[in-house]
Design an enzyme around this catalytic site. Structure first.
Site, PDB file in Angstrom:
ATOM      1  N   ASP A  70      24.045  39.909  76.634  1.00 42.42           N
ATOM      2  CA  ASP A  70      23.086  39.634  75.564  1.00 42.42           C
ATOM      3  C   ASP A  70      22.670  38.157  75.526  1.00 42.42           C
ATOM      4  OD1 ASP A  70      22.963  42.257  74.851  1.00 42.42           O
ATOM      5  OD2 ASP A  70      24.082  42.058  72.980  1.00 42.42           O
ATOM      6  N   GLY A  71      23.563  37.260  75.902  1.00 40.16           N
ATOM      7  CA  GLY A  71      23.194  35.833  75.919  1.00 40.16           C
ATOM      8  C   GLY A  71      22.070  35.554  76.908  1.00 40.16           C
ATOM      9  N   ARG A  75      18.159  34.348  76.193  1.00 41.56           N
ATOM     10  CA  ARG A  75      17.501  33.242  76.909  1.00 41.56           C
ATOM     11  C   ARG A  75      16.196  33.720  77.538  1.00 41.56           C
ATOM     12  NH1 ARG A  75      18.238  30.614  82.115  1.00 41.56           N
ATOM     13  NH2 ARG A  75      19.883  32.072  82.666  1.00 41.56           N
ATOM     14  N   ASN A 140      18.247  35.700  67.718  1.00 43.91           N
ATOM     15  CA  ASN A 140      19.391  36.142  66.915  1.00 43.91           C
ATOM     16  C   ASN A 140      19.412  35.409  65.582  1.00 43.91           C
ATOM     17  OD1 ASN A 140      20.786  38.170  68.207  1.00 43.91           O
ATOM     18  ND2 ASN A 140      22.442  36.883  68.957  1.00 43.91           N
ATOM     19  N   ASP A 141      19.629  34.104  65.664  1.00 45.26           N
ATOM     20  CA  ASP A 141      19.837  33.373  64.416  1.00 45.26           C
ATOM     21  C   ASP A 141      19.706  31.871  64.596  1.00 45.26           C
ATOM     22  OD1 ASP A 141      22.360  32.736  65.685  1.00 45.26           O
ATOM     23  OD2 ASP A 141      23.165  34.592  64.872  1.00 45.26           O
ATOM     24  N   ASP A 170      30.614  27.244  54.466  1.00 48.28           N
ATOM     25  CA  ASP A 170      30.958  26.645  55.761  1.00 48.28           C
ATOM     26  C   ASP A 170      29.745  26.639  56.683  1.00 48.28           C
ATOM     27  OD1 ASP A 170      33.540  26.233  54.972  1.00 48.28           O
ATOM     28  OD2 ASP A 170      34.441  27.728  56.286  1.00 48.28           O
ATOM     29  N   ALA A 205      31.712  32.107  54.538  1.00 47.32           N
ATOM     30  CA  ALA A 205      32.750  31.497  53.690  1.00 47.32           C
ATOM     31  C   ALA A 205      32.110  30.697  52.555  1.00 47.32           C
ATOM     32  CB  ALA A 205      33.687  30.619  54.528  1.00 47.32           C
TER      33      ALA A 205
END
Length: 290
Positions: A70-71, A75, A140-141, A170, A205
Site C-alpha cells: 500500500d505504501g 506513492r 491516506n492522511d 498527541d 490520545a
C-alpha cells in the site's frame, strides 16, 4: 485495439520485485508495449524498461503498475494525482487495501485491463499548502504529531471560516476514506467505505474534553490553527515526515475528489480486505453458541 500501449512501473524501495518485473516485461514484449521506469529504479532492474522522469512517466503511461504494498500504491497515486491514468497495485508482501493482484495473477490482470475488462475505484485526496508555500497531497492522511518532550498538539478547527472546536492531543489526523483503515483506525476512527466522500478528523490520545472524531464534507474547507499553547508539531503526509510547524501556523485542507483511479478486477471487495487486514470479526459474545 488494446488499451495498454505504455506501462509505467513504480517499485518498492527495497522489496525484490524481479518476478513481477519479468512478467510485465514479457507480457509487454509480446504485445510491443513500451515499459517506462523512474531513473533511480530502472537501474535496479535488468530489463528493457526506459528510464524517464516522473513527469514523463505520468504523461506517457496508459497504465501505471505499482509493485510493492500500500505504501508504494500511495506513492504511485501521489505521482498520478489529478491524472486519469489508472493504477494497478501488485502485492509483494502482506495483504493490503489498495493493491489488487498477486504476482502470479499479473499476466491475466494486464490482459484483462488491455481488453477493458476492469473497473476503476476513484480515490479522493486531501491537499494543503505549507507555511513556506509548498503544496502537499495525501491519499491516506495528513497528521500533525507532537514532538516528544515539546508539549501537546493544541489545534483549533474552523469550518468555512468559523471556529468550531479545539483539540488537545498527541496527534490530529485528517484522513480520507482511503486512510480510514490506516493511522485514523488505530486512533479509534471509523472504517469508511471507499465509496463515501468525506474528510475524517480524528484526535489520537485526546487530552481535551471533546475527544470525538468528526466526518466533514469534502465541499467545505477545513482550517487548522496551531494554538499558542501548542507544542511544536511535525506533519506526516501519508506517513512520510514532512515540515515542522509552530504555534500560530495555519493550514487549510481541501478535498480533491477522484484524484486517483485504482484498478479493480473484482477479485475481492473492500469489506473482505477489511475483515482480513483488520481482523474485524467482532465480539466472541456474538459468536454462535457451542
Amino acid at each position: 485495439m488494446g488499451m495498454v500501449h505504455t506501462v509505467g512501473l513504480v517499485l518498492h524501495p527495497r522489496r525484490d520485485s524481479k518476478p513481477a518485473i519479468d512478467a510485465i516485461i514479457e507480457w509487454s514484449r509480446i504485445r510491443d508495449v513500451t515499459v517506462l521506469g523512474l531513473p533511480d529504479e530502472v537501474d535496479r532492474i535488468d530489463c528493457t524498461a526506459v528510464a524517464v522522469n516522473a513527469d514523463e512517466l505520468v504523461s506517457r503511461a496508459s497504465l501505471v503498475v505499482s509493485l510493492g504494498g500500500d505504501g508504494t500504491m500511495l506513492r504511485s497515486m501521489r505521482l498520478l494525482s489529478g491524472k486519469p491514468t489508472p493504477v494497478l497495485g501488485v502485492n509483494l508482501g502482506r495483504l493490503g487495501f489498495l493493491a489488487e493482484v498477486a504476482v502470479e495473477e499479473l499476466g491475466a490482470a494486464l490482459s484483462a485491463i488491455d481488453a477493458h475488462r476492469y473497473t476503476v475505484e476513484p480515490r479522493m485526496a486531501i491537499r494543503t499548502r505549507l507555511p513556506d508555500g509548498t503544496d502537499v497531497t495525501a491519499f491516506n492522511d495528513i497528521a500533525l504529531v507532537r514532538v516528544p518532550g515539546q508539549g501537546l498538539a493544541a489545534i483549533g478547527i474552523s469550518m468555512q471560516g468559523y471556529p468550531f472546536v479545539r483539540y488537545s492531543a498527541d496527534a490530529l489526523i485528517v484522513a480520507t476514506p482511503t486512510g480510514s483503515t490506516a493511522y485514523s483506525f488505530s486512533a479509534g476512527g471509523p472504517i469508511v467505505s471507499p465509496n463515501v466522500e468525506g474528510i475524517l478528523v480524528v484526535p489520537a490520545a485526546a487530552h481535551s474534553a471533546f475527544n470525538r472524531a468528526m466526518v466533514l464534507s469534502p465541499d467545505e474547507d477545513l482550517d487548522l490553527e496551531l494554538l499558542p499553547s501548542s507544542g511544536r508539531l511535525v506533519m506526516e503526509i501519508d506517513g512520510i515526515l514532512g515540515a515542522e510547524l509552530k504555534p500560530g501556523d495555519t493550514l487549510t485542507v481541501s478535498a480533491a475528489p477522484a484524484a486517483a483511479k485504482v484498478v479493480r478486477l473484482g477479485y475481492t471487495t473492500f469489506y473482505e480486505r477489511a475483515r482480513r487486514k483488520l481482523q474485524v470479526n467482532g465480539s466472541l459474545e456474538a459468536e454462535e453458541p457451542a
